[in-house]
Design an enzyme around this catalytic site. Structure first.
Site, PDB file in Angstrom:
ATOM      1  N   HIS A 218       7.283  -2.708  -9.458  1.00  0.00           N
ATOM      2  CA  HIS A 218       5.974  -2.697  -8.800  1.00  0.00           C
ATOM      3  C   HIS A 218       5.548  -1.241  -8.652  1.00  0.00           C
ATOM      4  CE1 HIS A 218       2.702  -4.258  -6.226  1.00  0.00           C
ATOM      5  NE2 HIS A 218       2.793  -3.060  -5.681  1.00  0.00           N
ATOM      6  N   CYS A 219       4.382  -0.924  -9.197  1.00  0.00           N
ATOM      7  CA  CYS A 219       3.904   0.460  -9.188  1.00  0.00           C
ATOM      8  C   CYS A 219       2.839   0.628  -8.111  1.00  0.00           C
ATOM      9  CB  CYS A 219       3.336   0.832 -10.560  1.00  0.00           C
ATOM     10  SG  CYS A 219       2.787   2.548 -10.678  1.00  0.00           S
ATOM     11  N   VAL A 220       3.138   1.450  -7.115  1.00  0.00           N
ATOM     12  CA  VAL A 220       2.189   1.700  -6.031  1.00  0.00           C
ATOM     13  C   VAL A 220       0.944   2.407  -6.556  1.00  0.00           C
ATOM     14  CG1 VAL A 220       1.889   2.799  -3.781  1.00  0.00           C
ATOM     15  CG2 VAL A 220       4.092   1.830  -4.384  1.00  0.00           C
ATOM     16  N   TRP A 221       1.102   3.205  -7.597  1.00  0.00           N
ATOM     17  CA  TRP A 221      -0.026   3.989  -8.123  1.00  0.00           C
ATOM     18  C   TRP A 221      -1.108   3.105  -8.730  1.00  0.00           C
ATOM     19  CZ3 TRP A 221      -0.682   9.178  -7.446  1.00  0.00           C
ATOM     20  CH2 TRP A 221       0.423   9.901  -7.004  1.00  0.00           C
TER      21      TRP A 221
ATOM     22  N   ASN B 208      -0.212  -2.799  -8.524  1.00  0.00           N
ATOM     23  CA  ASN B 208       0.077  -3.962  -9.359  1.00  0.00           C
ATOM     24  C   ASN B 208       1.516  -3.889  -9.846  1.00  0.00           C
ATOM     25  OD1 ASN B 208      -0.397  -6.329 -10.707  1.00  0.00           O
ATOM     26  ND2 ASN B 208      -1.735  -5.463 -12.275  1.00  0.00           N
TER      27      ASN B 208
END
Length: 308
Positions: free
Chosen positions: A157-160, A163
């Protein structure tokens, strides 16, 4: 009082929206420093300076376009969700399982897990049952505590990007990493002369403090991102070459032979497709989407099937 850790994880999703604003802010600062303050004015000097400035600005905007396009695709494209009541078994086997469940009251959803190989060399494997999603879990599928759902071929899961990165948007994430690395590297190089002059100009007060601060900030930010992204680009290139996700690294270390490693060429095509013209674009051809099951995230060829 019991503390639900997963509620805290889901709260991290709110942080992602601030990260999107941070990305937009970094792009804006870099754009102002490179285009407005440093190389834009060089277009008016004429001669070789104008040609160099024009070339740099064209490359800058080209990479920025690809970076933004890839970023939007990662943010807005669903990484891959498990179909409702998903089962990998053939209809006849489902009927047999249903009859068996009727004969025994001790069968639980986890007991449905099975692995079988078809004539097309694809592994159809139900690796388990997600009690939170109340659904089956295809191979390489994992539950994301932040998104509160199972994601197909989940990488992380990519916070940037607010999504998950999974089967359906992994290529877009990799292109986002690549173009961001190239853009920040370009920005670092073209801002280096201005950064060196920063100390002289600051001492002589030949430029406004605001302009000097923006150039200094843009250079430091781009240098930091370029160095950190280089590590991520190398890491994910290694993962793609061995057909491994970030969450599978530990599992792969325990295996003698990683079952999803079907050769570098086929591993690459399972992420980027077979159409060379689209490899560097955040797009897939319809033929690849129809003919490469791995892009859908439900079925994957295994090494044993390929070597058979």
């Amino acid at each position: 009082m019991d503390i639900n850790v997963f509620k805290f994880c889901s709260g991290l999703k709110v942080l992602g929206y601030f990260m999107i604003l941070l990305v937009a802010g970094i792009i804006a600062v870099s754009y102002y420093a490179v285009v407005v303050l440093t190389w834009g004015p060089q277009l008016l000097r004429g001669g070789v300076y104008s040609f160099l400035a024009f070339s740099i600005l064209i490359l800058f905007h080209f990479l920025l376009m690809l970076l933004s396009w890839s970023y939007c695709m990662v943010v807005f494209r669903d990484p891959g969700s498990v179909p409702e009541n998903w089962r990998p078994l053939a209809e006849e086997e489902n009927l047999e399982a249903g009859r068996s469940m009727q004969m025994s009251d001790n069968v639980v959803p986890e007991a449905l897990a099975s692995t079988w190989s078809s004539s097309d060399g694809l592994e159809r494997k139900q690796t388990g049952y997600c009690s939170r999603c109340q659904n089956g879990k295809p191979p390489r599928c994992h539950h994301c505590s932040i998104c509160q759902r199972c994601v197909l071929k989940m990488d992380h899961h990519c916070v940037w990007v607010v999504n998950c990165v999974g089967a359906c948007n992994y290529k877009f994430f990799l292109l986002f990493l690549l173009y961001t690395f190239l853009e920040t590297t370009l920005d670092t190089l073209v801002l280096l002369p201005s950064f060196i002059e920063f100390f002289t100009e600051a001492k002589n007060h030949s430029s406004s403090p605001g302009s000097l601060a923006i150039i200094f900030l843009a250079f430091v930010l781009n240098l930091a991102f370029a160095l950190s992204l280089l590590c991520f680009v190398i890491m994910h290139a290694s993962l793609v070459s061995s057909n491994t996700t970030s969450v599978e690294v530990y599992e792969k270390k325990k295996a003698v032979r990683w079952r999803y490693d079907v050769g570098k060429k086929r591993n690459f095509e399972q992420v980027f497709g077979t159409k060379k013209a689209l490899w560097l674009l955040p797009l897939y051809s319809k033929d690849d989407l129809d003919n490469i099951p791995a892009l859908q995230g439900l079925e994957f060829p295994t090494r044993s099937n390929v070597e058979a």
